[in-house]
Design a protein around this motif. Structure first.
Motif, mmCIF file in Angstrom:
data_model
loop_
_atom_site.group_PDB
_atom_site.id
_atom_site.type_symbol
_atom_site.label_atom_id
_atom_site.label_comp_id
_atom_site.label_asym_id
_atom_site.label_seq_id
_atom_site.Cartn_x
_atom_site.Cartn_y
_atom_site.Cartn_z
ATOM 1 N N HIS A 396 0.826 -1.203 0.000
ATOM 2 C CA HIS A 396 0.000 0.000 0.000
ATOM 3 C C HIS A 396 0.859 1.251 0.000
ATOM 4 C CE1 HIS A 396 -3.195 -2.837 0.716
ATOM 5 N NE2 HIS A 396 -2.397 -3.397 1.587
ATOM 6 N N LEU A 397 1.944 1.188 0.755
ATOM 7 C CA LEU A 397 2.850 2.337 0.749
ATOM 8 C C LEU A 397 3.365 2.588 -0.660
ATOM 9 C CD1 LEU A 397 4.992 1.782 3.944
ATOM 10 C CD2 LEU A 397 3.516 3.691 3.446
ATOM 11 N N GLU A 398 3.721 1.494 -1.300
ATOM 12 C CA GLU A 398 4.296 1.643 -2.622
ATOM 13 C C GLU A 398 3.252 2.120 -3.617
ATOM 14 O OE1 GLU A 398 7.595 -1.212 -3.225
ATOM 15 O OE2 GLU A 398 6.358 -1.610 -4.950
ATOM 16 N N ALA A 399 2.058 1.590 -3.477
ATOM 17 C CA ALA A 399 0.992 2.028 -4.374
ATOM 18 C C ALA A 399 0.762 3.518 -4.208
ATOM 19 C CB ALA A 399 -0.288 1.253 -4.090
ATOM 20 N N PHE A 400 0.832 3.992 -2.965
ATOM 21 C CA PHE A 400 0.657 5.425 -2.731
ATOM 22 C C PHE A 400 1.747 6.222 -3.417
ATOM 23 C CE2 PHE A 400 1.878 9.074 -0.025
ATOM 24 C CZ PHE A 400 0.841 9.903 -0.383
ATOM 25 N N ILE A 401 2.965 5.741 -3.271
ATOM 26 C CA ILE A 401 4.074 6.489 -3.862
ATOM 27 C C ILE A 401 3.951 6.525 -5.378
ATOM 28 C CG2 ILE A 401 6.563 6.482 -4.208
ATOM 29 C CD1 ILE A 401 6.790 5.476 -1.356
ATOM 30 N N ALA A 402 3.593 5.370 -5.954
ATOM 31 C CA ALA A 402 3.439 5.334 -7.402
ATOM 32 C C ALA A 402 2.323 6.263 -7.847
ATOM 33 C CB ALA A 402 3.144 3.914 -7.850
ATOM 34 N N LYS A 403 1.264 6.263 -7.057
ATOM 35 C CA LYS A 403 0.142 7.145 -7.383
ATOM 36 C C LYS A 403 0.616 8.598 -7.360
ATOM 37 C CE LYS A 403 -3.994 7.751 -8.409
ATOM 38 N NZ LYS A 403 -4.640 7.050 -9.515
ATOM 39 N N PHE A 404 1.353 8.907 -6.323
ATOM 40 C CA PHE A 404 1.839 10.281 -6.209
ATOM 41 C C PHE A 404 2.707 10.641 -7.406
ATOM 42 C CE2 PHE A 404 5.339 13.070 -5.195
ATOM 43 C CZ PHE A 404 4.636 14.222 -4.900
ATOM 44 N N LYS A 409 3.647 13.742 -12.070
ATOM 45 C CA LYS A 409 4.118 13.801 -13.445
ATOM 46 C C LYS A 409 3.105 14.509 -14.342
ATOM 47 C CE LYS A 409 4.893 10.719 -17.284
ATOM 48 N NZ LYS A 409 4.922 9.330 -17.699
ATOM 49 N N SER A 410 1.846 14.097 -14.182
ATOM 50 C CA SER A 410 0.860 14.713 -15.073
ATOM 51 C C SER A 410 0.700 16.194 -14.736
ATOM 52 C CB SER A 410 -0.470 13.977 -14.988
ATOM 53 O OG SER A 410 -0.870 13.872 -13.670
ATOM 54 N N VAL B 437 5.312 5.582 -15.369
ATOM 55 C CA VAL B 437 4.907 5.645 -13.968
ATOM 56 C C VAL B 437 3.446 5.287 -13.827
ATOM 57 C CG1 VAL B 437 5.138 6.998 -11.916
ATOM 58 C CG2 VAL B 437 6.296 7.698 -13.962
ATOM 59 N N ASP B 438 2.661 5.712 -14.790
ATOM 60 C CA ASP B 438 1.227 5.441 -14.692
ATOM 61 C C ASP B 438 0.972 3.948 -14.672
ATOM 62 O OD1 ASP B 438 0.819 8.095 -14.713
ATOM 63 O OD2 ASP B 438 0.519 8.214 -16.885
ATOM 64 N N ASP B 439 1.711 3.237 -15.493
ATOM 65 C CA ASP B 439 1.557 1.787 -15.500
ATOM 66 C C ASP B 439 1.910 1.218 -14.143
ATOM 67 O OD1 ASP B 439 0.914 2.063 -18.028
ATOM 68 O OD2 ASP B 439 2.570 0.915 -18.884
ATOM 69 N N ALA B 440 3.025 1.676 -13.629
ATOM 70 C CA ALA B 440 3.453 1.178 -12.331
ATOM 71 C C ALA B 440 2.382 1.440 -11.299
ATOM 72 C CB ALA B 440 4.744 1.853 -11.924
ATOM 73 N N CYS B 441 1.798 2.610 -11.406
ATOM 74 C CA CYS B 441 0.758 2.992 -10.457
ATOM 75 C C CYS B 441 -0.422 2.028 -10.562
ATOM 76 C CB CYS B 441 0.344 4.421 -10.748
ATOM 77 S SG CYS B 441 -1.086 4.926 -9.879
ATOM 78 N N LEU B 484 -0.876 -8.031 -15.980
ATOM 79 C CA LEU B 484 -0.884 -8.119 -17.441
ATOM 80 C C LEU B 484 -1.527 -6.886 -18.049
ATOM 81 C CD1 LEU B 484 -1.805 -11.858 -17.875
ATOM 82 C CD2 LEU B 484 0.344 -10.771 -18.385
ATOM 83 N N PHE B 485 -2.584 -6.417 -17.380
ATOM 84 C CA PHE B 485 -3.285 -5.259 -17.914
ATOM 85 C C PHE B 485 -2.489 -3.983 -17.695
ATOM 86 C CE2 PHE B 485 -6.005 -1.641 -16.898
ATOM 87 C CZ PHE B 485 -6.651 -1.479 -18.111
ATOM 88 N N GLY B 486 -1.996 -3.852 -16.487
ATOM 89 C CA GLY B 486 -1.350 -2.602 -16.121
ATOM 90 C C GLY B 486 -0.063 -2.346 -16.865
ATOM 91 N N ASN B 487 0.637 -3.411 -17.157
ATOM 92 C CA ASN B 487 1.936 -3.231 -17.786
ATOM 93 C C ASN B 487 1.752 -2.971 -19.277
ATOM 94 O OD1 ASN B 487 4.561 -3.201 -18.430
ATOM 95 N ND2 ASN B 487 5.004 -5.296 -17.847
#
Lengths: 417, 585
Positions: A396-404, A409-410, B437-441, B484-487
């Motif tokens: 979850h921490l990582e998902a948050f960071i990726a989300k951020f 970026k956008s 990054v969006d994919d990773a997210c 598979l979808f996200g990447n």
């Protein structure tokens, strides 16, 4: 002994903060009986100190003679037996424990062990009065819902012989049923001038020279946690004495680590990376960047950094913008991976993931544009909730960071692109 | 139990004969010109067994009997109507019958011809090693070639294992137990010293002799393995007649097994020592189909071409399996008068994947993970928008996958949701393009969902195992499909090694440290919250002892010791852990 422990007030009479609460508690125990109590308030506000002092008020100095016991309990739960190890601190009159240590098995502790302790006690004390035993339960807010329910039942059933003192940070995580059965004592975080007073008191006792405003600065840094203030005061003393008025007040090492993570997340790349990012952006077809780069390379020689900022200030700005963009795009995931390593480091050191997330957000918000704050907060809350539902915090921490990162970026693209 | 005992009595009846002849014969079976001269002790026990089996069939329910009336399993004494396995009956006798690729057959044949012609002159090894998966016709090829060359084929087969009761029985009569490995060694020794002279064939000394070692004895210990290796070495060095050793390739999925690993090693060892190696590939489905249709014609059973195709595909290149499937299939058709059975048979026919036979195809976990992570897709989507597919926005549409549906792959890999998720989480970032990054997210948020799903049953202690199963498989499916979808922008393909989740080690160390903290709490800080100790006391201790080691020397010692120990421990644990975990897969 740390100063925190050394200068902890022992009795209700000489509390340096929360004198009013102390006064009320004294009145409460003077009548020999007391209701169940629930102390709640932010960490470092003095709940524990109050409880210890209260116990002393009730039972005299015998309450300070505690022994630590680590006992394995075997609990018969229907089809199987569960073994739980639990550490208790006990004196003749009270038992103190952290039921939430047992993790998801906490309800067995509440159901069985507490019941056991509440039952087995001498009911008559030396003076022939009906005595009661006190159970101090820490971190009640971390108990699971089931455990809290069984705690409620225990409270009702053994209320004649046993008093519970519960201690937690947030009363909102304690069920209504428990709260209504207790006398709730809110312990506020001490005000900054109160903290300054305490620090000056300690300084006087230790015979230290405090420069003007030094205590105030510590108090300000402490986020109104008295414990934190005293700890960092001691750290300062160890690091440098005599104090100077502009002495740095060291943050906790994990906090530094978190801010390192944050700067990792938002960091600009060094120019060395430029060639790489340039090609990778080409592949990704970020035409706007390429347009800019072409434009810039027409105007001046970007690559040898030989331009003067004052003469080409507009150009310089452009370059900065592009540079910054490129930095954001390239090797972000590489960085995400590094960040994971750092978070693992924190988790290995038992820093609770909630606190990591909180600190992370705090640091991010300090550096962010106002526009983004709302969204970032939203996601932080979302993932914090997820973290409670889930099992492994790192996901979850990582998902948050990726989300951020994705949001950031956008945002950058929208602003500078 | 009773069954075994009964069997024991039967087989031990002939034990005396058998054991007396055992040492002399070494279960040599001469097999010349394609005609069987069965070995003397085997068929008797076989017939006994068969009659037992037939008896047992009587005990089964009516349905089962009905099914088997089609085959008519008669008592062992019956001769005319006796049916054997089609795989045995339609054993290839000529080169045309062989389904093996012609080039391979020629290769083997050339080797034999060369060896037989210049049998004594050269110093090349007389040993040929043939490897290949099960059922690709290794033995059949050798037999056909032998009969073609007019050579006498001697076969060493692994003797039937001695059962414990048998051993107990014969030890009373003074028989010593001989391990199979010992027997093999004696055999090799004998071959080397005396050649293949055995009394039964002295009459025909002129025909060339081929020795076939169909199965090597299993070895379970290192010592036994070395002994086997030594005797094989001797054999390779000094065999005087052409010798063929067959080793069956095993699936790589269970290569963690020690024995299979030994076989792998043995193969390369033999090659090193000088044996010629020819490896057979799985038989192509077209040639399997050809053979099957030939069998069908001879048996006069009608199987459609599609069904043959399916059987051939399902067999995975194993012709024996394919023929057995065909036999079973035609049995099912024969009993189609029975309404219920025909129903099910029809259903089977209607549903192509419902054919129950075929080899069990398993994947190793890492293979499956690799499939998911590499995320290979077709170059362009085959447009079937015409049918009932939803219109999907460009953002969400993905090219079709180059693999079976992820759930099927998961099922083949026998993966459990939790470890799969951990593995994916650890490795997935390597496979996403550096900029995406969006994919990773997206990927990470799916993994986060999975974690929540998996936690549900953990927290609720759900007694209901069905719910748990559903949750588990849902979670696994979401994890895989999410990845598979996200990447959407996979990194350019290159070699990645799949790492073991670091998370496991982190969790372990964290637990360890937590214990340390608990212990510290009991000692020094009167039961404050654990988080407070971790976030406030410990850092302060660290800072203080950094500057002033004499303060709280006790704790500082503890701490530094703990830290040092912790590190060492973890590094050591990692190794141990590594092995353990991987072994478990």
């Amino acid at each position: 002994m740390l100063w925190v422990d050394k200068y902890r007030p022992k009795s209700l009479d000489n509390m340096n903060v929360h004198e009013d609460i102390a006064e009320n508690l004294k009145k409460l125990v003077s009548e020999q009986d007391c209701p169940h109590l629930l102390f709640y308030g932010p960490s470092g506000s003095g709940k524990k100190t109050l409880i210890m002092a209260l116990l002393r008020q009730m039972f005299g100095s015998s309450s300070e003679k505690v022994k630590v016991e680590n006992k394995a309990w075997k609990i018969d739960a229907g089809s199987r037996t569960i073994e739980i190890e639990l550490t208790t601190l006990s004196s003749t009159n009270h038992v103190e424990m952290n039921p939430s240590d047992a993790g998801f098995q906490d309800r067995y502790i509440v159901q069985e062990i507490i019941k056991e302790m509440a039952k087995n006690r001498p009911l008559v004390d030396a003076k022939g009065k009906r005595g009661f035993k006190v159970l101090v339960l820490n971190e009640v807010d971390k108990l699971s819902r089931e455990a809290q329910h069984s705690l409620r039942r225990t409270m009702e059933k053994y209320s004649s012989s046993c008093r519970l003192i519960l201690c937690c940070n947030s009363s909102s995580k304690v069920t209504e049923a428990i709260r209504s059965r207790c006398l709730n004592v809110r312990v506020n975080a001490p005000k900054e001038d109160q903290i300054v007073n305490v620090l000056e008191f300690i300084g006087k006792k230790e015979g230290l020279q405090l420069p003007v405003g030094f205590a105030a600065r510590i108090a300000e840094k402490s986020n109104r946690s008295l414990r934190r203030a005293i700890l960092s005061f001691e750290t300062c003393r160890v690091q440098q004495y005599p104090f100077t008025s502009n002495q740095a007040i060291p943050p906790m090492d994990w906090e530094e680590y978190v801010s390192e993570i944050v700067s990792d997340i938002m960091k600009e790349q060094s120019p060395k990376r430029f060639a790489y990012s340039y090609t990778s952006c080409l592949c990704e077809n970020f035409t706007f960047i390429i347009r800019k780069i072409i434009y810039i390379s027409h105007c001046g020689d970007y690559f040898n950094f030989g331009y003067q900022p004052d003469t080409h200030s507009i150009l310089f700005l452009e370059v900065l913008v592009v540079h910054r963009l490129l930095c954001i795009f390239c090797i972000v995931l590489c960085r995400l991976f590094q960040v994971r390593g750092k978070i693992y480091e924190l988790l290995t050191n038992c820093i609770p993931p909630e606190i990591v997330l909180k600190r992370l957000l705090y640091e991010l918000l300090r550096k962010l544009d106002d526009e983004l704050k709302h969204e970032v907060c939203h996601w932080a809350a979302y993932y914090e909730h997820r973290m409670h539902l889930g099992q492994k915090a790192i996901f979850h921490l990582e998902a948050f960071i990726a989300k951020f990162m994705s949001i950031y970026k956008s945002f950058l693209i929208a602003t500078f692109g | 139990m009773t069954k075994r005992n009964a069997f024991m009595v039967l087989s031990s009846d002939e034990e005396d004969e058998k054991s007396s002849s055992k040492l002399k014969s070494f279960f040599c079976r001469s097999d010349s010109k394609g005609q069987k001269q069965p070995c003397f002790s085997v068929p008797r026990s076989r017939s006994c067994k068969q009659s037992r089996i037939a008896d047992e069939f009587e005990l089964f329910g009516e349905d089962f009997k009905e099914v088997f009336t089609g085959v008519k399993v008669s008592n062992g004494s019956g001769t005319g109507t006796r049916k054997e396995l089609w795989a045995d009956r339609y054993k290839p006798c000529t080169f045309e019958d062989l389904a093996v690729h012609k080039k391979k057959v020629d290769e083997v044949k050339a080797w034999f011809e060369q060896k037989i012609q210049v049998s004594k002159g050269n110093h090349d090894s007389n040993v040929l090693l043939i490897t290949g998966p099960a059922g690709v016709g290794k033995s059949a090829t050798v037999k056909v070639i032998a009969s073609h060359l007019g050579a006498m084929l001697f076969e060493w087969r692994v003797p039937t294992p001695t059962i414990w009761q048998e051993h107990m029985y014969s030890s009373n009569t003074g028989m010593q137990y001989i391990s199979k490995l010992d027997e093999f060694e004696i055999f090799v020794e004998r071959i080397r010293n005396y050649g293949l002279v055995s009394p039964s064939i002295t009459g025909r000394p002129l025909s060339p002799v081929i020795l076939l070692i169909d199965d090597l004895p299993l070895t379970f210990s290192r010592i036994a393995y070395t002994r086997l290796k030594n005797s094989l070495h001797l054999l390779v060095r000094s065999a005087c007649s052409p010798t063929v050793i067959l080793i069956t390739d095993t699936d790589h999925s269970d290569s963690a097994n020690d024995t299979t690993r030994n076989f792998e090693e043995l193969k390369s060892f033999l090659e090193e020592v000088g044996a010629r190696k020819i490896s057979f590939n799985p038989i192509t489905s077209s040639s399997i189909k050809r053979t099957l249709s030939k069998v069908c014609k001879q048996e006069r059973c009608h199987v459609t071409a599609e069904q043959l195709d399916l059987i051939a595909k399902a067999s995975g290149g194993d012709i024996r399996q394919a023929i057995a499937s065909l036999q079973l299939f035609s049995i099912n058709k024969n009993v189609s008068t029975n309404p219920t059975l025909s129903d099910s048979a029809e259903r089977k026919d209607g549903n192509p994947s419902g054919i129950l036979f075929g080899r069990d195809e398993t994947l190793s976990l890492f293979h499956a993970l690799g499939k998911f992570l590499h995320n290979k897709r077709e170059r362009e989507s085959t447009d079937f928008l015409d049918e009932d597919t939803f219109p999907i926005r460009d953002k969400f549409s993905r090219l079709p996958l180059k693999m079976d549906s992820p759930e099927k792959v998961l099922c083949q890999a026998h993966g459990q949701a939790r470890p799969i998720t951990d593995f994916l989480h650890e490795n997935v970032l390597d496979f996403i393009d550096g900029d995406a990054v969006d994919d990773a997210c997206v990927v990470l948020s799916y993994l986060c969902d999975v974690d929540v799903l998996l936690a549900i049953h953990q927290k609720n202690f759900s007694k209901n195992s069905d719910t748990e199963k559903v949750l588990q498989s849902c979670a696994a499916s979401i994890a895989v499909r999410g990845i598979l979808f996200g990447n959407d922008h996979p990194a350019p393909p290159r070699w990645h090694s799949i790492r073991k989740p670091k998370l496991w080690q982190v969790e372990k160390t964290a637990l360890h440290n937590k214990d340390k903290l608990l212990w510290q709490r009991d000692k020094f800080h009167h039961s404050s919250d654990l988080s407070v100790i971790a976030t406030e006391y410990t850092p302060v201790h660290r800072q203080i002892q950094h500057k002033q080691p004499d303060i709280r020397s006790a704790t500082s010692m503890e701490n530094s010791g703990a830290a040092g120990d912790g590190d060492d421990d973890t590094s050591m644990e990692t190794d141990a852990f590594d092995d353990d975990e991987i072994e478990d897969w």
